[in-house]
Design a protein around this motif. Structure first.
Motif, short mmCIF file in Angstrom:
data_model
loop_
_atom_site.label_atom_id
_atom_site.label_comp_id
_atom_site.label_asym_id
_atom_site.label_seq_id
_atom_site.Cartn_x
_atom_site.Cartn_y
_atom_site.Cartn_z
N UNK A 185 5.25 3.92 2.23
CA UNK A 185 4.95 2.68 1.53
C UNK A 185 5.09 1.56 2.55
N UNK A 186 4.04 0.75 2.75
CA UNK A 186 4.08 -0.26 3.78
C UNK A 186 3.35 -1.52 3.35
N UNK A 187 3.49 -2.56 4.17
CA UNK A 187 2.73 -3.79 3.98
C UNK A 187 1.60 -3.82 5.00
N UNK A 188 0.46 -4.37 4.62
CA UNK A 188 -0.70 -4.36 5.50
C UNK A 188 -0.67 -5.49 6.51
N UNK A 239 7.13 -0.89 7.47
CA UNK A 239 7.44 0.29 6.68
C UNK A 239 8.52 -0.08 5.66
N UNK A 240 8.23 0.08 4.38
CA UNK A 240 9.18 -0.30 3.34
C UNK A 240 10.07 0.87 2.95
N UNK A 241 9.47 2.04 2.76
CA UNK A 241 10.21 3.25 2.40
C UNK A 241 9.30 4.46 2.53
N UNK A 284 0.84 -1.20 0.00
CA UNK A 284 0.00 0.00 0.00
C UNK A 284 0.87 1.25 0.00
N UNK A 285 0.56 2.18 -0.92
CA UNK A 285 1.23 3.48 -0.97
C UNK A 285 0.25 4.51 -0.43
N UNK A 286 0.51 5.00 0.78
CA UNK A 286 -0.38 5.96 1.42
C UNK A 286 -0.36 7.29 0.67
N UNK A 287 -1.51 7.97 0.67
CA UNK A 287 -1.61 9.27 0.01
C UNK A 287 -2.00 9.16 -1.44
N UNK A 288 -1.50 8.10 -2.11
CA UNK A 288 -1.86 7.87 -3.51
C UNK A 288 -2.90 6.75 -3.64
N UNK A 289 -3.14 6.06 -2.50
CA UNK A 289 -4.11 4.96 -2.49
C UNK A 289 -3.83 3.94 -3.58
N UNK A 309 -2.47 0.17 -4.36
CA UNK A 309 -2.33 -1.10 -3.66
C UNK A 309 -2.01 -2.21 -4.65
N UNK A 310 -1.41 -3.28 -4.11
CA UNK A 310 -1.10 -4.46 -4.92
C UNK A 310 -0.92 -5.66 -4.00
N UNK A 311 -1.36 -6.82 -4.45
CA UNK A 311 -1.16 -8.06 -3.70
C UNK A 311 0.29 -8.50 -3.84
N UNK A 312 0.84 -9.08 -2.76
CA UNK A 312 2.21 -9.58 -2.77
C UNK A 312 2.18 -11.09 -2.56
N UNK A 313 2.15 -11.87 -3.63
CA UNK A 313 2.24 -13.33 -3.47
C UNK A 313 3.60 -13.72 -2.92
N UNK A 314 3.65 -14.76 -2.12
CA UNK A 314 4.91 -15.19 -1.52
C UNK A 314 5.90 -15.62 -2.59
N UNK A 315 7.14 -15.10 -2.49
CA UNK A 315 8.21 -15.52 -3.38
C UNK A 315 8.17 -14.93 -4.76
#
Length: 287
Positions: free
Chosen positions: A272-275, A280-282, A242-247, A249-255
């Motif tokens: 930018x974070x994971x739900x 916090x990613x960046x 999820x990118x906050x402020x820009x709304x 989103x994208x699914x992150x499949x494992x691997x």
């Protein structure tokens, strides 16, 4: 009357060791020396029928009759506390790719290769499309582009597998402990860097999440307003980006590596974070 004196007898020489005893002593000493020097000073192991020396050391886990597909027996251990590995690949600035292995409950022991199997110790091996590529004794390995080109039309799947010091493959639930990543996107890239070059108006941000840790460490990325942002995120477990402020989103499949692209048309500081894991990613600083 004068006493007659008997002639003095010569002193008997001391008896030397019997030949048979001396021979046994020599053989025993030789056996001790050979036993100490065999296998680099390690004690030899009595092998079970059908088990080679290199796959007989140690009593950790259970040695299975099945192998890993390359001739190395599987050594099965319980899932709890078992070694694990994830693999990430990044383009090298000069040639090919830099392969990064992240391990858990495991450490590399190059000085003990060939010894007994001890839980959580050993080395890794890399396979390209199932074919042996290299033995690895640390977290990093440089993969030249020439090796991938030499694989012909293949060269798309890179697998990292963990092994014990006796060359048996660590296994959980009868399956080798390993991780696989795809090079399919990179194989069509320019020969020099091995990866697609971002467009001049695009800012590329690459992030890897492994065992709850973010690499590189979360920081701030300066972006000029109006530029295109390309986020490439890879996680070892299923999550949501999820990118906050820009709304965005994208699914992150494992691997798998997921790419999220958007235009930075708003000024400010955006996280930018994971739900699921709430990491916090960046932070994107758009000016």
């Amino acid at each position: 009357m004068k006493r007659s004196h008997r002639p003095l007898r010569a002193a008997r020489p001391r008896r030397t060791a019997r030949p048979a005893v001396a021979a046994v002593t020599a053989l025993t000493a030789a056996a001790l020396v050979l036993g100490a020097s065999a296998c680099g000073g390690r004690a030899t192991t009595h092998h079970k029928p059908g088990t080679s020396h290199e796959q007989a050391g140690g009593s950790v886990g259970r040695l299975l009759t099945a192998d890993d597909g390359s001739g190395n027996r599987l050594r099965q251990v319980d899932a709890e506390g078992a070694p694990s590995v994830t693999v990430a690949v990044r383009p090298d600035s000069e040639d090919g790719w830099n392969v990064h292995l992240t391990v858990r409950n495991f450490r590399f022991t190059p000085d003990s290769v060939g010894g007994a199997a001890l839980l959580g110790r050993g080395h890794a091996r890399l396979f390209l499309d199932g074919h042996p590529l290299a033995r690895v004794y640390g977290s990093w390995y440089h993969l030249p582009a020439s090796l991938v080109r030499g694989a012909g039309k293949g060269g798309t799947e890179l697998t990292a597998r963990l092994y014990a010091d006796d060359h048996t493959a660590w296994a959980v639930n009868s399956a080798p402990v390993q991780a696989t990543t795809s090079l399919s996107e990179a194989t069509s890239a320019p020969e020099k860097t091995g990866a697609a070059t971002p467009r001049p108006d695009t800012t590329l941000v690459e992030i890897v999440v492994s065992h709850g840790k973010v690499s590189p460490d979360p920081g701030r990325t300066e972006i000029k307003k109006g530029r295109t942002v390309e986020l490439r995120v890879r996680s070892d477990r299923a999550d949501h980006l999820h990118v906050h402020g820009y709304d965005k989103e994208a699914a992150l499949p494992a691997g798998r590596t997921v790419t999220l692209t958007f235009t930075a048309d708003r000024s400010g500081l955006f996280e930018v974070e994971t739900h699921e894991s709430d990491l916090l990613l960046t932070q994107l600083v758009v000016r």
